[in-house]
Write a protein that holds these residues in place. Structure first.
Motif, mmCIF file in Angstrom:
data_model
loop_
_atom_site.group_PDB
_atom_site.id
_atom_site.type_symbol
_atom_site.label_atom_id
_atom_site.label_comp_id
_atom_site.label_asym_id
_atom_site.label_seq_id
_atom_site.Cartn_x
_atom_site.Cartn_y
_atom_site.Cartn_z
ATOM 1 N N MET A 336 1.406 -1.150 0.138
ATOM 2 C CA MET A 336 0.025 -0.315 -0.056
ATOM 3 C C MET A 336 0.835 1.192 0.292
ATOM 4 O O MET A 336 0.451 2.380 -0.759
ATOM 5 N N MET A 337 2.411 0.948 0.180
ATOM 6 C CA MET A 337 2.997 2.661 0.303
ATOM 7 C C MET A 337 3.641 2.525 -1.130
ATOM 8 O O MET A 337 3.339 3.597 -1.612
ATOM 9 N N THR A 338 3.739 1.633 -1.572
ATOM 10 C CA THR A 338 4.767 1.440 -2.663
ATOM 11 C C THR A 338 3.029 2.331 -3.899
ATOM 12 O O THR A 338 3.709 2.880 -4.601
ATOM 13 N N LEU A 339 2.730 1.289 -4.004
ATOM 14 C CA LEU A 339 1.134 1.875 -4.596
ATOM 15 C C LEU A 339 1.053 3.570 -3.776
ATOM 16 O O LEU A 339 0.034 4.515 -5.192
ATOM 17 N N GLY A 340 0.732 3.906 -3.411
ATOM 18 C CA GLY A 340 0.198 5.348 -2.106
ATOM 19 C C GLY A 340 -1.036 5.381 -2.377
ATOM 20 O O GLY A 340 -1.749 6.206 -2.314
ATOM 21 N N VAL A 341 -1.283 3.851 -1.451
ATOM 22 C CA VAL A 341 -3.129 3.879 -1.895
ATOM 23 C C VAL A 341 -3.598 5.092 0.040
ATOM 24 O O VAL A 341 -3.170 4.801 0.753
ATOM 25 N N ASN A 342 -4.306 5.631 -0.584
ATOM 26 C CA ASN A 342 -4.911 6.429 1.326
ATOM 27 C C ASN A 342 -4.033 7.270 1.765
ATOM 28 O O ASN A 342 -4.092 6.958 2.537
ATOM 29 N N GLY A 343 -2.969 7.319 1.132
ATOM 30 C CA GLY A 343 -2.102 8.418 1.832
ATOM 31 C C GLY A 343 -0.930 7.138 2.107
ATOM 32 O O GLY A 343 -0.097 8.053 2.763
ATOM 33 N N PHE A 344 -1.048 6.488 2.558
ATOM 34 C CA PHE A 344 0.336 4.887 2.900
ATOM 35 C C PHE A 344 1.867 6.058 2.185
ATOM 36 O O PHE A 344 2.584 4.589 2.887
ATOM 37 N N GLY A 345 1.815 6.459 1.058
ATOM 38 C CA GLY A 345 3.201 6.588 0.299
ATOM 39 C C GLY A 345 3.360 7.456 1.321
ATOM 40 O O GLY A 345 4.806 7.970 0.993
ATOM 41 N N HIS A 346 2.903 8.709 1.757
ATOM 42 C CA HIS A 346 3.608 9.878 2.620
ATOM 43 C C HIS A 346 4.423 9.367 3.352
ATOM 44 O O HIS A 346 5.113 8.427 5.296
ATOM 45 N N ASP A 347 5.345 10.113 3.281
ATOM 46 C CA ASP A 347 7.195 10.221 4.280
ATOM 47 C C ASP A 347 7.013 10.873 5.577
ATOM 48 O O ASP A 347 6.758 11.702 5.956
ATOM 49 N N VAL A 348 6.384 9.659 6.691
ATOM 50 C CA VAL A 348 6.671 10.787 7.847
ATOM 51 C C VAL A 348 7.658 10.875 8.113
ATOM 52 O O VAL A 348 8.785 10.813 8.986
ATOM 53 N N LYS A 349 7.822 12.660 9.442
ATOM 54 C CA LYS A 349 8.630 13.391 9.665
ATOM 55 C C LYS A 349 8.470 12.693 11.191
ATOM 56 O O LYS A 349 9.437 13.181 12.010
ATOM 57 N N ASP A 350 7.523 12.725 11.861
ATOM 58 C CA ASP A 350 7.418 12.520 13.269
ATOM 59 C C ASP A 350 6.591 11.328 13.836
ATOM 60 O O ASP A 350 5.292 11.311 13.812
ATOM 61 N N PRO A 351 7.538 10.542 14.636
ATOM 62 C CA PRO A 351 6.771 9.375 14.355
ATOM 63 C C PRO A 351 5.346 9.989 15.073
ATOM 64 O O PRO A 351 4.556 8.153 15.166
ATOM 65 N N ASP A 352 4.911 11.060 15.690
ATOM 66 C CA ASP A 352 3.626 10.540 16.802
ATOM 67 C C ASP A 352 2.918 10.640 15.413
ATOM 68 O O ASP A 352 1.249 10.918 15.931
#
Length: 422
Positions: A336-352
């Protein structure tokens, strides 16, 4: 000065967006506390309202990746380790009143689960049949008489049983379906591309480093007081559990409680935790899954390649039917990250912020990702849409209409995975 002001405004805007995202997921888990079961949450199997296709378009093919159904605990020592812990504490007179009550409940279930680690449960079997029946009901045109359905699975027994249950569910809806189930290491590139047993595993895996330096261990220490949880069960927690093992035991207690929904029992073990602790434990689990999946998520491109190849073959020969793949949460999440489904491809900057972008209750027991293909007699353009757990999902590209995307445009975008913001 001007540039500094612009950057300050952008920073405030981003902070506002993230605050809104956090408020959104906190509101979601308030309305749906079952989400706090994380990857042990059971994927709903009920009907879902879908957007009609553009005029003239009809579904003809479906490509699927699904996680196995509800199961017993996956940790090989969870049941036995907890049993030994409580037996020893009882012998030493080290159980609190809650600890004694917890042990009574645990003892009533232990004989029926102790040898079942990793097994698909009866609920998991039934769940997969119901998911197949929903698929059939939503897209009967795809599963008409003599449509071909091909299925592949990982070599895990629970995945093999999941595949069989799902295919039986489809055959129950239409006995005339041509269904064939496949099993073997040769199929792993499309199921578990990074698995060590995959004979075609690539040596080079594109790396996407985490954008934060905080470790999982550091995150645990600042997120939850796990000693307080153990203190509700044991009079002397250090005598019951060595300090270096205390977090591990709390994590086992969390997963044990979350797994009750997968079994045929009315027993509840979440009373061990306060509502705030359940949220904290859920956030820690989100952190762990994201930190595991993000760095190597582009290594799951072979599954995307397989989706494309099999879809193009179906499009070329005009066949109707479906291709089904069955695997695990640790694969469907990076996919889902690879495809960017529903924003799962977002590079998170803050663990929270991880639960806002990569919520693991979206990878529940029975999680499923569908590519549903449509064609029209009046146009050569093939359209498709993506369903996540039965609901229409988004991709990081411009749709043709509503949730419907251009297949040719997707194939171009699919080889340029989103590496950061989306």
């Amino acid at each position: 000065m001007k540039n500094g002001l612009i950057l300050a405004v952008l920073a405030l805007a981003l902070a506002s967006v993230m605050a809104g995202a956090q408020e959104n997921y906190l509101q979601q888990i308030k309305e749906h506390p079952e989400y706090l079961d994380a990857t042990d949450y059971l994927c709903p199997t009920g009907p879902v309202k879908l957007t009609p296709a553009p005029k003239g378009y009809k579904p003809f093919y479906l490509s699927h990746y699904g996680r196995h159904g509800a199961r017993y605990a996956w940790q090989s020592d969870l049941y036995d380790k907890l049993n030994k812990l409580f037996v020893r504490a009882q012998e030493n007179g080290n159980l609190t009143e809650l600890g004694k009550d917890y042990k009574r409940r645990f003892d009533s279930l232990y004989p029926s689960v102790r040898y079942r680690t990793g097994d698909l449960s009866r609920k998991g079997w039934q769940q997969q049949k119901e998911l197949a029946e929903r698929m059939f009901a939503n897209f009967p045109e795809i599963f008409r008489d003599n449509a071909t359905v091909r299925a592949w699975t990982s070599t895990s027994t629970r995945c093999v049983m999941t595949m069989s249950s799902f295919c039986l569910g489809l055959k129950g809806c239409n006995p005339r379906l041509d269904v064939f189930e496949n099993f073997g290491k040769v199929f792993l590139p499309a199921i578990l591309p990074l698995d060590k047993s995959n004979p075609f595993r690539k040596e080079f895996i594109p790396d996407t480093p985490l954008s934060f330096s905080e470790t999982w261990e550091q995150y645990i220490e600042r997120t939850v007081d796990y000693k307080a949880i153990l203190g509700r069960l044991f009079k002397d927690i250090d005598a019951a559990v060595p300090e270096k093992e205390q977090w591990d035991i709390v994590s086992y207690l969390y997963f044990y409680a979350a797994g009750m929904k997968s079994l045929d029992t009315d027993l509840v073990f979440t009373d061990l935790f306060t509502p705030e602790e359940r949220v904290a434990l859920w956030k820690i689990d989100n952190f762990q899954f994201y930190a595991y999946a993000w760095p190597t998520h582009l290594g799951y491109q072979p599954i995307v390649d397989d989706i494309i190849a099999k879809a193009d073959a179906r499009i070329a020969d005009g066949a109707v039917g479906a291709d089904l793949r069955f695997g695990h949460d640790y694969t469907i999440l990076p996919l889902m990250m690879t495809l960017g489904v529903n924003g799962f491809g977002h590079d998170v900057k803050d663990p929270d912020d991880i639960p806002a972008w990569s919520p693991i209750h979206q990878v529940p027991m029975g999680a499923n990702l569908h590519f549903v293909f449509y064609r029209s007699k009046k146009s050569p353009k093939i359209l498709f849409k993506v369903l996540l757990n039965g609901k229409e999902a988004t991709l990081p590209m411009e749709p043709v209409s509503g949730p419907y995307y251009d297949w040719e445009a997707f194939k171009v975008a699919a080889y340029k995975p989103v590496m950061g913001e989306n």
